[in-house]
Scaffold this motif. Sequence first.
Motif, short mmCIF file in Angstrom:
data_model
loop_
_atom_site.label_atom_id
_atom_site.label_comp_id
_atom_site.label_asym_id
_atom_site.label_seq_id
_atom_site.Cartn_x
_atom_site.Cartn_y
_atom_site.Cartn_z
N CYS A 519 -34.69 28.19 19.67
CA CYS A 519 -34.04 26.87 19.59
C CYS A 519 -33.80 26.47 18.14
N PRO A 520 -32.53 26.34 17.74
CA PRO A 520 -32.22 26.01 16.34
C PRO A 520 -32.18 24.51 16.10
N CYS A 521 -33.17 23.79 16.61
CA CYS A 521 -33.15 22.32 16.57
C CYS A 521 -33.04 21.79 15.14
N ALA A 522 -33.88 22.31 14.26
CA ALA A 522 -33.87 21.83 12.87
C ALA A 522 -32.51 22.08 12.22
N LEU A 523 -31.92 23.22 12.54
CA LEU A 523 -30.62 23.58 11.96
C LEU A 523 -29.53 22.65 12.46
N VAL A 524 -29.52 22.41 13.77
CA VAL A 524 -28.47 21.56 14.37
C VAL A 524 -28.60 20.12 13.89
N ILE A 816 -28.31 17.45 0.09
CA ILE A 816 -29.34 17.37 1.13
C ILE A 816 -28.96 18.21 2.35
N ILE A 817 -27.67 18.19 2.71
CA ILE A 817 -27.21 19.02 3.83
C ILE A 817 -27.47 20.50 3.54
N LYS A 818 -27.16 20.93 2.32
CA LYS A 818 -27.41 22.33 1.94
C LYS A 818 -28.90 22.65 1.96
N GLN A 819 -29.71 21.72 1.41
CA GLN A 819 -31.17 21.92 1.43
C GLN A 819 -31.67 22.09 2.87
N ASN A 820 -31.20 21.20 3.75
CA ASN A 820 -31.65 21.23 5.15
C ASN A 820 -31.26 22.52 5.85
#
Length: 868
Positions: A519-524, A816-820
Amino acid sequence: MEDKCCSSNEKELITVESNKGCCSSQSEKVEGSNVEKIDSCCSSTDESLNSTNIKKTGSVSSCCSSNDEDTNQSTSTEKSSCCSSKMEESPINHTTSTEGKKVEYRIHGMDCPSCALTIEKGLNGLHDIKEVKVNYNTAKLQVVGNDGLSFDQVENTVQKLGFTAEPLKQNKKVKTYSVEGMDCGSCAKSIENHLNTIPKVKNVNVNFSTGKMKVEHENSVDEIVSEVSKIGFKASVFENGSKPTETPKNKEGYGLIIFTGILIALGFIGSYNGISPILTTILYAVAIVISGFKPVKSAYYAIKSRSLDMNVLMSAAAIGAALIGEWFEGATVVWLFALGTALQNRSIEQTRKSIRNLMDLAPSEAWIKVGSELVKKQVEDVAVGETVVIKPGDRIPLDGEIIQGETSVNQAPITGESIPVDKLIGDSVYAGTINENGSIDIRVTKLVEDTTISKIIHLVEEAQEQKAPTQAFIDKFASIYTPIVFVLALVVIVLPPLLGFGTWGEWVYKGLALLVVACPCALVISTPVAIVSAIGNAAKNGVLIKGGTFLEKAGAINAIAFDKTGTLTEGKPKVFEINALTVSEEELISTALTLEDYSTHPIAKTIVGYAKDKGIQSKNGELFKSIVGKGVKATIDGEIHYAGNLKLFEDMHIPLGNVKTQVKEIQSQGKTVVIIGTQIEIMGVISVSDTIRTTTVKALNGLKQVGVNQVVMLTGDNEGTAKMISKEANVNRYFAELLPEDKVDAIKQLQNEGHKVAMVGDGINDAPALATANLGIAMGGAGTDTAMETADIILMADNLEKLPHTIKLSRKALAIIKQNIWFSLIVKFIALVLIFPGWLTLWLAVLSDTGAAIIVILNALRLLKVKG
């Protein structure tokens, strides 16, 4: 060949060889006989738009409009911009002879005029469609069809093309709900899939970022709420667009998490203190049942609706762990998942508060003056034209115009300005702003749904629902990644033990760990939360960013071009100096007033205003005539008098003496010169100057500090004025003596030099340049509906002070998007690598997913704290 419907009020329309656009104008004549191809929507209010000289242009793929008397595009080779004219809003041809069902939609997601063409072509292929018109500028779609036409089919077709259609006249069967408990995009998808299995539900759209759900259904609200609760979420309806209630704290949920945590701790401690294994297993089993009930229930409905969300993967892991005797692992998995979900929900709710806080700005009631009495009314019941009384310290309930009293108003909720603005009779005020001092009466000018604050709320919600390019890519990646890893997990469970590589228990455990990692929850979640936070922060500071796409573009900008008049300068010229030569100063001003009184030019109006303020009377003049580009003339006391620029008098060969040197010197100081004289002599010179805004220098320096290395000024003024203003404003370079079409060329020149260019203007007159630039930024959105419709970013206040904050916020959001994204990918990669040596336990796998999701949310929430 004509691929599209063109409608106009013009007297003559000659069909072109290939017309793929919608050309609509109020012009007297539109000729396109020599145009090979027009791919755009052309709209204007000119007296004559003449395209007969456009030869071999190839493709004019823009929307062109102007207020010019004659627009000649003979030298145009390609125009790929969208220009909008000085108008309130282009209607979508409500007058049509076609009979049938008619409906209008707001289209979300269009980023160029070709998108409008795509939608039209897609819808024209449907049965029962009679007519389709899409207006890119206003983002509106009008559909006319036979009685058998299904408008659900229209919306679904638009969605398949990659856009969203929202009915402008809200369908009574469509209701908006607030959904609690969603912790990533897959939850939204599960709700959609589940509700779509219900026959009485026609259409569902769930937005994870805003926590909102729009459902078109024939069954009751209670049934929809019940169905949503079946899959583990809580829905509540918004009645008549009312403000949502504050999300209650789920104390019961936290209580269960604490209780199951205690059970797991007791079982774990007991296993080391000689307590019966059966008792510890019972403790773990009770913990699994309590914490796992909700995700298992949600997983059941997710599978039923063919979704593969986190609930499915986590439930499979927990049940699988119990089946192979790993009761502690199973209990820990569901407990960590429940705790992580609760923390995620609590964190993400902070981002959704940005909308709720905006909604709370405007009061729900207003005091209406009826004769000599005051009556309290709900703002929804107040009509345009009624008089509202606002006491000191109260919030203004509706947009209006002051008809009695004077005060100062804190407009920070709308414009982000920290200093209150003085307001007198005739001035406009906005709903949600605060009346600081005196009591005032206002005449209501807009209904509650049309107020500026309502439009801001709508735009912010719309922006937060739009997917940025990065988010769209991540969602697509996740939709491929999850099923691949799910299948891989099944292969890991089955294949190695069949081939004799280890025991079933060993590989089932590894497969279950792999399921959790699937599950790629953190990525999504990494991108939408950052975008919602940034857009909410910007709105709070008086800046409207109309979607994640434009937020990303703003973060990449390294050059900004500014229109001079009204943007860098006040746009209100003032008389600077009167230099009378052969007559008295009063005589000179009186003659100038007589000549300029009939002109509409801003400088002429400045001189007229100056003369009237001085109480000077005009003379008797006749035979007034405008000399284009040079000045005016009239007969006064039997003699022809002139007012104009240096070129006018040079062309008439009037002796100038040392006046020419004097004029050149004044122009070099950045001022505009008006010469007054006759055919015999020069009577005097009046110099006019436009002052630079007080915030300009600070704003431009701020832009350079946040990394914008090219700050450019565009102006139609002469070289001397441009040079002087550019020094005052501290811009890097300037382009002078530009016509509107020259500004487009200047933008293209900057782009050809490798810059990502933003254009800042008023959203109307600078439309061609705004559209050509990578990013269009309009000023003064609080006063202009057109600016709010056409620009990508709107500065609600009529100044530049929020521009550096906007660029800084956008760059912070991109970072921040790139960091995440990188953090999420690295965590997943490490987890995948650790599975096969057997180092990754099930509870660590859960921690890597829910823990990573919480970290990326908290990281994104930092955007709410970026100071303006």
